[in-house]
Design an enzyme around this catalytic site. Structure first.
Site, PDB file in Angstrom:
ATOM      1  N   HIS A   1       0.826  -1.212   0.000  1.00 18.93           N
ATOM      2  CA  HIS A   1       0.000   0.000   0.000  1.00 18.93           C
ATOM      3  C   HIS A   1       0.861   1.264   0.000  1.00 18.93           C
ATOM      4  O   HIS A   1       2.046   1.208  -0.320  1.00 18.93           O
ATOM      5  CB  HIS A   1      -1.001  -0.041   1.159  1.00 18.93           C
ATOM      6  CG  HIS A   1      -1.718  -1.361   1.250  1.00 18.93           C
ATOM      7  ND1 HIS A   1      -2.686  -1.740   0.343  1.00 18.93           N
ATOM      8  CD2 HIS A   1      -1.560  -2.414   2.104  1.00 18.93           C
ATOM      9  CE1 HIS A   1      -3.123  -2.965   0.640  1.00 18.93           C
ATOM     10  NE2 HIS A   1      -2.442  -3.395   1.699  1.00 18.93           N
TER      11      HIS A   1
ATOM     12  N   GLU B   1      -1.997   0.159   7.962  1.00 19.96           N
ATOM     13  CA  GLU B   1      -1.159  -0.890   7.391  1.00 19.96           C
ATOM     14  C   GLU B   1      -0.014  -0.307   6.586  1.00 19.96           C
ATOM     15  O   GLU B   1       1.118  -0.815   6.657  1.00 19.96           O
ATOM     16  CB  GLU B   1      -2.004  -1.824   6.518  1.00 19.96           C
ATOM     17  CG  GLU B   1      -1.218  -2.975   5.918  1.00 19.96           C
ATOM     18  CD  GLU B   1      -2.066  -3.875   5.028  1.00 19.96           C
ATOM     19  OE1 GLU B   1      -1.488  -4.807   4.427  1.00 19.96           O
ATOM     20  OE2 GLU B   1      -3.291  -3.648   4.920  1.00 19.96           O
TER      21      GLU B   1
ATOM     22  N   HIS C   1       2.821  -7.210   4.327  1.00 23.77           N
ATOM     23  CA  HIS C   1       1.461  -6.745   4.593  1.00 23.77           C
ATOM     24  C   HIS C   1       1.060  -7.082   6.024  1.00 23.77           C
ATOM     25  O   HIS C   1       1.769  -7.791   6.740  1.00 23.77           O
ATOM     26  CB  HIS C   1       0.469  -7.411   3.622  1.00 23.77           C
ATOM     27  CG  HIS C   1       0.609  -6.945   2.211  1.00 23.77           C
ATOM     28  ND1 HIS C   1      -0.198  -5.972   1.652  1.00 23.77           N
ATOM     29  CD2 HIS C   1       1.475  -7.321   1.230  1.00 23.77           C
ATOM     30  CE1 HIS C   1       0.161  -5.767   0.399  1.00 23.77           C
ATOM     31  NE2 HIS C   1       1.180  -6.578   0.111  1.00 23.77           N
TER      32      HIS C   1
ATOM     33  N   GLU D   1       1.824 -11.871   5.397  1.00 19.75           N
ATOM     34  CA  GLU D   1       0.814 -11.193   6.220  1.00 19.75           C
ATOM     35  C   GLU D   1       1.271 -11.367   7.666  1.00 19.75           C
ATOM     36  O   GLU D   1       1.121 -12.432   8.266  1.00 19.75           O
ATOM     37  CB  GLU D   1      -0.567 -11.812   6.001  1.00 19.75           C
ATOM     38  CG  GLU D   1      -1.132 -11.633   4.593  1.00 19.75           C
ATOM     39  CD  GLU D   1      -1.698 -10.237   4.341  1.00 19.75           C
ATOM     40  OE1 GLU D   1      -1.643  -9.394   5.274  1.00 19.75           O
ATOM     41  OE2 GLU D   1      -2.187  -9.987   3.222  1.00 19.75           O
TER      42      GLU D   1
END
Length: 287
Positions: A77, A114, A169, A247
């Site tokens: 992101h 995030e 992430h 993740e």
């Protein structure tokens, strides 16, 4: 009996010579002659010819563990995505289909985003990898930009001919779910076949070492034993180099969020990630 006159004259002459010698003073500039056996001054070390004046060469530096390795680290992101909805929602190639360019990402209940987490963690990973000799390329250079799109992130790793690529992430699952998992590419004909085996090896090394270093549990809601196989992620489908997604935890879970927001734990997480990448690079055959 008085001394003979001749003897008296001889004594007077000797006495005169002795008095003259005792009273003679040498001139100020007179110097005694140097004895033939006097030593000449020795030369100083700096005056000696030849290699004595040349510093000894320094020994070559010992090679670092990851010398020559190229690693791409992709912080998921970006901080400007929320204000660029039209730009990040446009469709881009994602393998056999298309997907959105990028997304905003998740956040904790306390508002830790995030994109901020992935940026801070990625910098720690970069620094540790560089200390071990690796060349590290980040897919973005700040946390206040937009994108890049998922296909562009994959392209960065491809053009760098990276030995390993990792996209970092943190998930946004239901609050009752927790743990970490590594996403590896599944078989997508015409796209992922060349990297399936190497990416899986990278994923296993990362899972094992991250778990061993951090003690963080495997995900209890996705994947199997910390490994999740997916075919819908453009960042994996378009990669031509070994690549995985990590993740790190579920931002909406209170236990996971407490770790993700803790700088000391993030440093530990970086150690675990680097341990996994290092193990993979040491075990992987030359490409």
């Amino acid at each position: 009996m008085p001394a003979p006159p001749r003897l008296l004259r001889l004594l007077a002459a000797v006495t005169g010579i002795l008095l003259t010698t005792a009273c003679w003073t040498p001139p100020p500039d007179a110097r005694p002659p140097m004895a033939e056996t006097a030593s000449l001054p020795l030369p100083r070390p700096d005056d000696m010819p030849g290699p004595r004046n040349t510093p000894a060469p320094s020994p070559p530096a010992a090679p670092l563990p990851l010398d020559g390795a190229v690693v791409v680290v992709d912080p998921g992101h970006n901080g400007g995505n929320a204000d660029a909805a039209r730009e990040i929602s446009r469709a881009v190639p994602a393998g056999p289909s298309t997907k959105e360019c990028d997304t905003v990402g998740s956040r904790t209940e306390d508002g830790y985003y995030e994109h901020e987490f992935t940026w801070e963690l990625s910098l720690l990973v970069r620094d540790r990898l560089e200390e071990q000799g690796a060349t590290v390329i980040l897919t973005r250079d700040s946390d206040d930009g937009v994108g890049p799109c998922i296909n562009e992130r994959a392209k960065i790793g491809n053009e760098a001919e990276a030995d390993a690529a990792i996209s970092i992430h943190a998930d946004g699952a239901a609050p009752g779910s927790r743990g970490f998992h590594v996403i590896v590419p599944g078989e997508v004909p015409g796209f992922t076949e060349p990297i399936l085996e190497s990416s899986y090896a990278l994923g296993v090394a990362l899972r094992d070492e991250f778990h061993a270093v951090t003690g963080h549990p495997y995900s209890d809601y996705l994947g199997e034993e910390g490994i999740d196989v997916r075919t819908d992620l453009g960042g994996l489908n378009l990669s031509t180099v070994p690549k995985v997604f990590l993740e790190v935890g579920n931002m909406r879970n209170p236990e996971d969020a407490a770790k993700l927001t803790d700088p000391e734990w993030r440093a530990l997480a970086a150690d675990g990630i680097v341990a996994g990448i290092s193990r993979y690079l040491e075990e992987a055959p030359a490409r």
